[in-house]
Design an enzyme around this catalytic site. Sequence first.
Site, PDB file in Angstrom:
ATOM      1  N   HIS A 167     107.176  54.024  67.438  1.00  0.00           N
ATOM      2  CA  HIS A 167     107.403  53.233  68.641  1.00  0.00           C
ATOM      3  C   HIS A 167     108.765  53.508  69.257  1.00  0.00           C
ATOM      4  CE1 HIS A 167     103.987  50.194  68.005  1.00  0.00           C
ATOM      5  NE2 HIS A 167     103.731  50.996  69.007  1.00  0.00           N
ATOM      6  N   ARG A 274      90.637  59.072  73.856  1.00  0.00           N
ATOM      7  CA  ARG A 274      90.363  58.784  72.438  1.00  0.00           C
ATOM      8  C   ARG A 274      89.987  57.306  72.363  1.00  0.00           C
ATOM      9  NH1 ARG A 274      95.151  62.355  71.722  1.00  0.00           N
ATOM     10  NH2 ARG A 274      94.553  64.065  70.352  1.00  0.00           N
ATOM     11  N   ARG A 310      85.617  60.258  74.669  1.00  0.00           N
ATOM     12  CA  ARG A 310      85.162  60.837  73.411  1.00  0.00           C
ATOM     13  C   ARG A 310      84.609  59.704  72.558  1.00  0.00           C
ATOM     14  NH1 ARG A 310      89.366  63.572  69.378  1.00  0.00           N
ATOM     15  NH2 ARG A 310      89.956  61.405  69.011  1.00  0.00           N
ATOM     16  N   GLU A 409      85.855  71.940  67.200  1.00  0.00           N
ATOM     17  CA  GLU A 409      87.042  71.788  66.353  1.00  0.00           C
ATOM     18  C   GLU A 409      86.800  72.147  64.894  1.00  0.00           C
ATOM     19  OE1 GLU A 409      88.598  67.826  67.068  1.00  0.00           O
ATOM     20  OE2 GLU A 409      86.622  66.935  67.064  1.00  0.00           O
ATOM     21  N   ASN A 432      93.909  71.058  67.470  1.00  0.00           N
ATOM     22  CA  ASN A 432      94.592  70.455  66.308  1.00  0.00           C
ATOM     23  C   ASN A 432      93.696  70.585  65.078  1.00  0.00           C
ATOM     24  OD1 ASN A 432      96.301  69.618  68.327  1.00  0.00           O
ATOM     25  ND2 ASN A 432      95.582  67.503  68.324  1.00  0.00           N
ATOM     26  N   ASP A 433      92.461  70.105  65.222  1.00  0.00           N
ATOM     27  CA  ASP A 433      91.551  70.189  64.084  1.00  0.00           C
ATOM     28  C   ASP A 433      91.052  71.614  63.865  1.00  0.00           C
ATOM     29  OD1 ASP A 433      91.318  67.723  62.733  1.00  0.00           O
ATOM     30  OD2 ASP A 433      90.408  66.877  64.519  1.00  0.00           O
ATOM     31  N   ARG A 443      96.606  68.912  58.423  1.00  0.00           N
ATOM     32  CA  ARG A 443      97.494  68.571  59.545  1.00  0.00           C
ATOM     33  C   ARG A 443      98.676  67.710  59.129  1.00  0.00           C
ATOM     34  NH1 ARG A 443      93.424  66.326  64.223  1.00  0.00           N
ATOM     35  NH2 ARG A 443      95.252  65.357  65.104  1.00  0.00           N
ATOM     36  N   CYS A 480      92.090  70.639  74.651  1.00  0.00           N
ATOM     37  CA  CYS A 480      92.691  69.300  74.648  1.00  0.00           C
ATOM     38  C   CYS A 480      93.545  69.014  73.412  1.00  0.00           C
ATOM     39  CB  CYS A 480      91.620  68.223  74.804  1.00  0.00           C
ATOM     40  SG  CYS A 480      90.496  68.145  73.423  1.00  0.00           S
TER      41      CYS A 480
HETATM   42  C1  PEP Z   1      92.077  67.969  68.277  1.00  0.00           C
HETATM   43  O1  PEP Z   1      91.605  67.948  67.131  1.00  0.00           O
HETATM   44  O2  PEP Z   1      92.681  68.947  68.765  1.00  0.00           O
HETATM   45  C2  PEP Z   1      91.950  66.783  69.138  1.00  0.00           C
HETATM   46  C3  PEP Z   1      92.312  66.802  70.405  1.00  0.00           C
HETATM   47  O3  PEP Z   1      91.463  65.645  68.565  1.00  0.00           O
HETATM   48  P1  PEP Z   1      92.351  64.670  67.644  1.00  0.00           P
HETATM   49  O4  PEP Z   1      93.782  65.161  67.725  1.00  0.00           O
HETATM   50  O5  PEP Z   1      92.147  63.322  68.232  1.00  0.00           O
HETATM   51  O6  PEP Z   1      91.724  64.864  66.324  1.00  0.00           O
HETATM   52 MG    MG Z   2      90.218  66.364  66.513  1.00  0.00          MG
END
Ligand code: PEP
Ligand code: MG
Length: 565
Positions: A167, A274, A310, A409, A432-433, A443, A480
Amino acid sequence: MQRPSLSAARVSIAADAAEAEVSRLYEAAQKVRDELAQAQEAVDLPTHRDIIASHMLICQDPKLLQSAEEHIRAQYISAVWALEKTGEDLCAAFRAIDDPYLRDRVQDVRMVIGRIQSRLHGYQYIVAGQEAPAVLLAEEISPADAVELKLGRILALVTVEGGQTTHTAILTRHLHIPAIVGASGLMELAREDELVIVDALKGYIYLDPDEAELQEFIRRQGEYALWQKQVRRGAYLPAETLDAVRIEVRANIEETKECESVLENGAEGIGLCRTELTYLKSRGLPTESALYAGYRTIAQSQAPALVIFRTLDLGADKVGDQHQALKEANPDLGLRAIRYCLRHQDIFRTQLRAILRAGACGNVAIMLPMITGLQEVQMAKRIMHEAITELRTEGLPHDAHIPLGIMIEVPSAVMIADALAREVDFFSIGTNDLAHYLLAIDRRNTHVAYLHEPLHLAVVRAIKHVIDCAHREGIGVSICGEMAADPYCLPVLLGLGADVLSASPQFVPVIKHLVRKLRKEDCLDLARKVMMTTDVAAANSMVTEALFEVLREEVDFHTTMIHIV
Ligand code: PEP
Ligand code: MG
């Protein structure tokens, strides 16, 4: 800034003192709650008020206080120590959640507990006052501390604790205060009243700089201010490359209150909404009408621009109490996201109905997370069509032709992207995933963070393959994940053929600015070169070189988005 050091050692109490100790606990919590309410009165910024409100909720949380009470009564220990034990349990539970945002809430719990403990020790929690504008170095800062600190006088903030999504970091971003969090070891090095330069773009702190360093930073400060103005001025301009290729730049959000910032930053709609937070925050399962009200507000705020909801990326360890947390040995490979929704179809159907109904109030699409195979898409589609039939029968307005997309992903989705592209209206690559599963890097695991290379050939090839499959079937692809906001990756993503980039609202103006400086032809060339090397270091230097060539005159372009905290 240093707080009185409060020892939370195990202190035993007499059995007949337990009742009084419990009363002390509740009284201290109430006093802290009152202090927070007072602090809240004194702030104007809605984000700031919300954060303090969340601390007030923690302060009254029955789980926190009842569990501390139980410790006192069962073990005859002091309220301070009982809180310490309860805090440890709560923080461990938060840390286990597969979500950096929620994991950073540990800091909030600790801050509130610290305040109550201070009260129990007899301190009123007062932060040292500062009169002149100054750089503040602290172990940690809570949003309520921030009120007492007169943030207007803070030139920059550096904290030893914390991560990017704490925060404190969120607050400083909103207040445009340069900040660096997680600067461990700093308290041992820095001295009170020493001159300090905080380079929050690059994440450097210069203690006691010499005259030459000082002059250099004064010059850079001026340049940066001008550059920022220029970027902000262009926020509402389209992102079009020098050779006239239009890229859409959308925003990622998690909460309704971010809608305004999506508009302010010139995003062309929401590329990733999200939806987990509402479920995790809610005491029971949110109702269809509550979900619908939230989704409708979001859709209406952006119309006619698109909002992509999503569906729940929930499951495994990312579940609230109300969802009967499943203990799984490998939660990342477990019953999560679409798998969870297909197992709990009542929960899924309720959410789909709410999104479909919001579709009647704006331009809305549905996106399914963590798809690994065709069957999941087909089952989800069947449930969606059943929901559409139900809504029609019930006479509730909805969008019966809502576009349906999926997130790519996991590696299996990459491998069958051609077949998946024939089933849906769009793809969004969650880098990311995708990197997590493709490179087999957790991660959240700092030990293997060094292996996280967004331009690893495996990741680049996967993205290229997915985009090619999508384009062959005539559907668009958005990126994304965090890569979309990484300037090093941006030209490569354009060269690989990404149609849309979606990132946190505050990154949108900079992404648009960078796109306008690039030539698609050069990006294609660069992507081809990057795809020809198996050496990540070589790929990184190619990209750096290309960016310097194009953006020579820019100020710190390559760090702006990575290190703003
Ligand atoms: C991702 O996995 O890149 C993604 C955008 O979803 P999250 O970060 O919410 O898992
Ligand atoms: Mg993801």
